[in-house]
Design a protein around this motif. Sequence first.
Motif, short mmCIF file in Angstrom:
data_model
loop_
_atom_site.label_atom_id
_atom_site.label_comp_id
_atom_site.label_asym_id
_atom_site.label_seq_id
_atom_site.Cartn_x
_atom_site.Cartn_y
_atom_site.Cartn_z
N MET A 52 42.01 25.61 128.27
CA MET A 52 41.91 26.86 129.04
C MET A 52 43.30 27.37 129.38
O MET A 52 44.22 26.59 129.59
N TRP A 53 43.43 28.68 129.44
CA TRP A 53 44.74 29.32 129.60
C TRP A 53 45.53 28.82 130.82
O TRP A 53 46.75 28.71 130.78
N GLU A 76 50.22 31.10 126.02
CA GLU A 76 49.56 31.81 124.91
C GLU A 76 49.10 33.22 125.33
O GLU A 76 48.89 34.09 124.50
N ARG A 83 51.01 36.25 123.98
CA ARG A 83 50.86 36.64 122.57
C ARG A 83 49.97 37.88 122.46
O ARG A 83 50.13 38.70 121.57
N VAL A 119 44.33 39.37 136.19
CA VAL A 119 43.36 38.28 136.37
C VAL A 119 44.03 36.90 136.33
O VAL A 119 43.54 35.95 136.93
N GLU A 175 35.99 28.50 142.44
CA GLU A 175 35.76 29.65 141.55
C GLU A 175 35.53 30.88 142.41
O GLU A 175 34.94 30.78 143.48
N ILE A 176 36.00 32.02 141.93
CA ILE A 176 35.79 33.28 142.66
C ILE A 176 34.31 33.65 142.66
O ILE A 176 33.66 33.63 141.61
N ARG A 177 33.79 33.97 143.82
CA ARG A 177 32.42 34.51 143.92
C ARG A 177 32.45 35.99 144.28
O ARG A 177 31.66 36.78 143.78
N LYS A 194 28.16 21.85 134.49
CA LYS A 194 27.41 22.18 133.27
C LYS A 194 25.95 22.44 133.60
O LYS A 194 25.38 21.77 134.46
N PRO A 243 45.14 35.75 121.90
CA PRO A 243 43.79 35.25 122.23
C PRO A 243 43.20 35.86 123.49
O PRO A 243 42.30 35.30 124.08
N ILE A 291 39.52 31.19 125.62
CA ILE A 291 40.49 30.56 126.53
C ILE A 291 40.13 30.77 128.00
O ILE A 291 40.76 30.21 128.88
N PHE A 292 39.12 31.59 128.28
CA PHE A 292 38.68 31.78 129.67
C PHE A 292 37.46 30.89 129.99
O PHE A 292 36.82 31.05 131.02
N CYS A 293 37.16 29.95 129.08
CA CYS A 293 36.05 29.00 129.30
C CYS A 293 36.57 27.63 129.63
O CYS A 293 37.56 27.17 129.05
N ARG A 294 35.89 26.97 130.55
CA ARG A 294 36.13 25.55 130.79
C ARG A 294 34.78 24.85 130.84
O ARG A 294 33.89 25.27 131.57
N GLU A 295 34.65 23.81 130.04
CA GLU A 295 33.40 23.04 129.96
C GLU A 295 32.19 23.96 129.78
O GLU A 295 31.16 23.79 130.43
N ILE A 342 31.78 27.00 130.64
CA ILE A 342 31.54 28.02 131.67
C ILE A 342 32.63 29.08 131.61
O ILE A 342 33.82 28.77 131.64
N PHE A 343 32.21 30.32 131.50
CA PHE A 343 33.13 31.46 131.43
C PHE A 343 33.51 31.84 132.87
O PHE A 343 32.64 32.09 133.70
N SER A 344 34.80 31.84 133.17
CA SER A 344 35.27 31.99 134.54
C SER A 344 35.16 33.43 135.06
O SER A 344 35.05 34.38 134.30
N ALA A 345 35.24 33.56 136.37
CA ALA A 345 35.24 34.88 137.01
C ALA A 345 36.41 35.72 136.51
O ALA A 345 36.26 36.93 136.27
N GLU A 346 37.57 35.08 136.31
CA GLU A 346 38.73 35.83 135.80
C GLU A 346 38.41 36.43 134.43
O GLU A 346 38.82 37.55 134.12
N ASN A 387 27.90 32.38 136.61
CA ASN A 387 28.86 32.40 135.51
C ASN A 387 28.14 32.45 134.16
O ASN A 387 27.21 31.69 133.94
N ARG A 399 27.82 31.54 130.22
CA ARG A 399 28.14 30.28 129.53
C ARG A 399 28.34 30.54 128.05
O ARG A 399 27.94 31.59 127.54
#
Lengths: 132, 151
Positions: free
Chosen positions: A1-2, A30, A33, A45, A64-66, A131, B20, B46-50, B52-56, B97, B99
């Motif tokens: 992740m970034w 990255e 780029r 963001v 996490e942002i809500r 998950k 990306p 690159i905005f996913c972790r495990e 889950i697509f993040s709020a950002e 979120n 997925r």
Amino acid sequence: MWIDNYFTINRKSGIENADIYDVELNPDSEIYRGHFPGEPVSPGVCSIGMIVACASRSIGSPLEIRKISRCRFLSVISPQNRQDLRIRIELTDAILADEKQGKMYQIEASIKYKELVCLSLKGELAERPGKA
Amino acid sequence: MRAILLREEQIKSLICQREPVILIDTFFKPADPEYYTGLKILPGNIFCREGIFSAEGVIEHMAQSSAAMLGYLAAGRNEQVKTSYIGEIRDFELVDNPRTGDFLETIIEILSEVMDVILVRAESYVVSEPVVSEAVVSKPIASCKMKLVIN
């Protein structure tokens, strides 16, 4: 992740109820780029993401942002000014939400480059969902 | 069902972001003042972790959806596509979120336009496949108002 190699925290301190993080951007991320080719600018963001990462460190678990009631982007942050960035975070006690959402926190945060305010944010964070 | 105007590589004609960071892959036929975009969330995003697509990621997807709208309007006037920045976010709310494997669909509505500052309302939906008609009958998973500043 970034976010994993986007920035480093050089120092953490505190003033009254706030945590202060002195951070440094990684110009080799990255992200630059694609944002934008030949003209690196830190995406808004990603600045929000740095705040969330610092808040997660303050609490000791991933958040996490809500909600964002308001976030203002006042000056552009770019990897050319990668040092002298200071993130100020103020978190209030956990709000008891429903069980599904877990703990929630209210946050007020800002990012300054030297004395210049680049970003101010007010919102709510929750524990990062697992998950499905 | 709404017609797809542009997909994947073609989106680059509307926005200045490149891989990306690109977070839209579909631009639907608009119905001014509403514009519709989509993104299939792939595992390598690159905005996913495990998974889950993040709020950002959701916010950036909304911002790029707005940028694509501005690019589409600029192209219609035979003007160059310009970069735009988020000036302000208000009343953002993420209910859940997205997925990996989800298709995210977003409706952008222009609320006001003063000089180079555009205020939009964005609503994002998770749908099973790219069809805006399905989105409008379900509940948004995220919404906000966003001020964009054209460079």
